[in-house]
Scaffold this active site. Structure first.
Site, short mmCIF file in Angstrom:
data_model
loop_
_atom_site.label_atom_id
_atom_site.label_comp_id
_atom_site.label_asym_id
_atom_site.label_seq_id
_atom_site.Cartn_x
_atom_site.Cartn_y
_atom_site.Cartn_z
N ALA A 53 0.95 -1.08 -0.01
CA ALA A 53 -0.07 0.05 0.26
C ALA A 53 0.88 1.10 0.16
O ALA A 53 0.58 2.38 -1.53
CB ALA A 53 -1.32 -0.07 1.21
N ARG A 94 -5.00 -0.04 -9.26
CA ARG A 94 -5.79 -1.49 -8.69
C ARG A 94 -7.04 -0.79 -8.29
O ARG A 94 -6.14 1.09 -7.27
CB ARG A 94 -3.41 -1.39 -7.21
N GLN A 198 4.46 -13.04 -1.75
CA GLN A 198 5.23 -12.63 -1.48
C GLN A 198 5.80 -12.47 -0.21
O GLN A 198 6.87 -11.85 -0.05
CB GLN A 198 3.91 -11.02 -1.21
N ASP A 239 -3.71 -2.92 4.17
CA ASP A 239 -4.20 -1.99 2.67
C ASP A 239 -5.35 -0.73 2.33
O ASP A 239 -5.17 -0.15 1.73
CB ASP A 239 -4.73 -2.84 0.86
N ASN A 249 -6.76 -6.05 3.82
CA ASN A 249 -4.82 -6.74 3.90
C ASN A 249 -5.31 -8.47 3.04
O ASN A 249 -6.18 -9.15 2.47
CB ASN A 249 -4.29 -7.13 5.21
N LYS A 250 -4.11 -8.56 2.39
CA LYS A 250 -3.36 -9.56 1.74
C LYS A 250 -4.64 -11.04 1.96
O LYS A 250 -4.51 -11.66 3.37
CB LYS A 250 -2.19 -10.11 1.98
#
Ligand code: MRU
Length: 352
Positions: A53, A94, A198, A239, A249-250
């Protein structure tokens, strides 16, 4: 962050060229990508050359500055129109990370200057300022968050919320960096973070650069380590954070938070104020990006080699983020201190 003994930021402006550490090549090779046009920057965000982010925010801010700097005309009104189009293209790169929109608003205010030269200068200054402020915010997150990490503890983290995901220091990894620097003994469980890995590609690489003890675990292994008492606390990034304290978040963060609560393990989110969306009442108003199914069906190795691991012909679904309801979150580590995940505390952040 130090790479082979040299200090790097994740994104930086070098005269009229935007440079970024190319995160699609890590951990196999360390490359720096260069950009002169804002639409190439938007593409780099879309294809995740830069991701995370705060890093996306800084890159978008610099992208907008490039749009101003590359304008060749003499008409301030025309330049304002160009900036508005560039902003729309960058904003479309995004959808979930709020920092992207926060940075674009910040740099777009350069349009209020009265001449072409002044707009250009202001856009470049604001983009640089935004990146510098972002670094300082992450540094402070590190200072506040390190107090939560006792010596001989083990921290579980998900995805990459390190220096690579910010301009420097990171969010979730900043407290870990500062605790390690203070000679606290710690160990980090690094969730692999499928589909794009990631965790195993980027977080593991960053921790190895700093010689911080860690191990990569399969995403499915987190519950096992939590239930058997091996995880002292969890720290993840964000995020977008809604006013209610719900956190996007992820993908996979939500299930880690539920597991943490079940096992009475503190679950912290680390994020700067640029990640808080004061207009999102709850997590339900946060847009969740759907990425290509190829990221699930295939795994990428060295030299961008992509290998199919799913049964041929089977379709896949690929939401990039999930929402963790506030009730699973112990606290949010911000540059202003650790706050409770609720409306009053989050409104207080905006007031300063
Ligand atoms: O899809 P990505 O890699 O951009 O997702 C990144 C994350 O989910 C991070 O945890 C988040 O952006 C916080 S970064 C400091």
């Amino acid at each position: 962050m130090k790479v082979r003994g040299r200090n790097y930021r994740t994104v930086w402006l070098d005269r009229k060229t935007l440079k970024m550490i190319d995160q699609t090549c890590l951990p196999h090779s360390f490359r720096v990508a260069s950009f002169k046009k804002y639409f190439d920057v938007a593409d780099a965000i879309r294809t995740m050359v830069v991701r995370g982010a705060p890093a996306i925010g800084a890159a978008a801010g610099f992208g907008l500055a490039l749009a101003a700097l590359s304008y060749r005309g003499r008409d301030a009104e025309e330049l304002r129109d160009e900036l508005a189009s560039a902003r729309a293209v960058l904003a479309g790169s995004r959808p979930t990370a709020y920092d992207l929109f926060d940075a674009l608003d910040y740099v777009f205010s350069a349009k209020d200057e009265c001449s072409v030269e002044k707009i250009k200068l202001r856009a470049a200054t604001l983009a640089q300022q935004y990146a510098d402020i972002s670094v300082e915010r992450c540094r402070r997150i590190g200072v506040h968050g390190a107090r939560l990490i006792k010596s001989r503890s083990s921290v579980l983290t998900h995805c990459n919320a390190g220096a690579l995901a910010a301009v420097d220091f990171g969010t979730a990894l900043a407290p870990i960096r500062f605790a390690h620097k203070a000679s606290k003994k710690l160990f980090v469980f690094v969730d692999e973070t499928r589909p794009r890995c990631q965790g195993s590609r980027l977080t593991a690489w960053e921790l190895a650069q700093e010689k911080i003890p860690h191990a990569v675990i399969a995403d499915n292994a987190a519950g096992h380590y939590m239930r058997t008492g091996r995880v002292s606390l969890c720290i993840v990034g964000a995020d977008r954070i809604a006013l209610s304290g719900d956190v996007a978040n992820k993908i996979g963060t939500y299930e880690k938070a539920v597991l943490a609560k079940e096992n009475r393990i503190p679950f912290y989110v680390a994020a700067p104020v640029s990640t808080f969306d004061m207009n999102a009442i709850s997590g339900d108003s946060i847009p969740i990006e759907e990425r290509s199914p190829d990221e699930v069906t295939h795994i990428q190795g060295k030299n961008m080699n992509s290998v199919r691991v799913a049964s041929p012909g089977s379709p896949a679904l690929n939401p990039a983020f999930d929402v963790t309801p506030a009730r699973y979150i112990t606290g949010i580590i911000t540059e202003k201190g650790v706050i409770r995940p609720n409306k009053a505390a989050i409104r207080g952040l905006a007031r300063g």
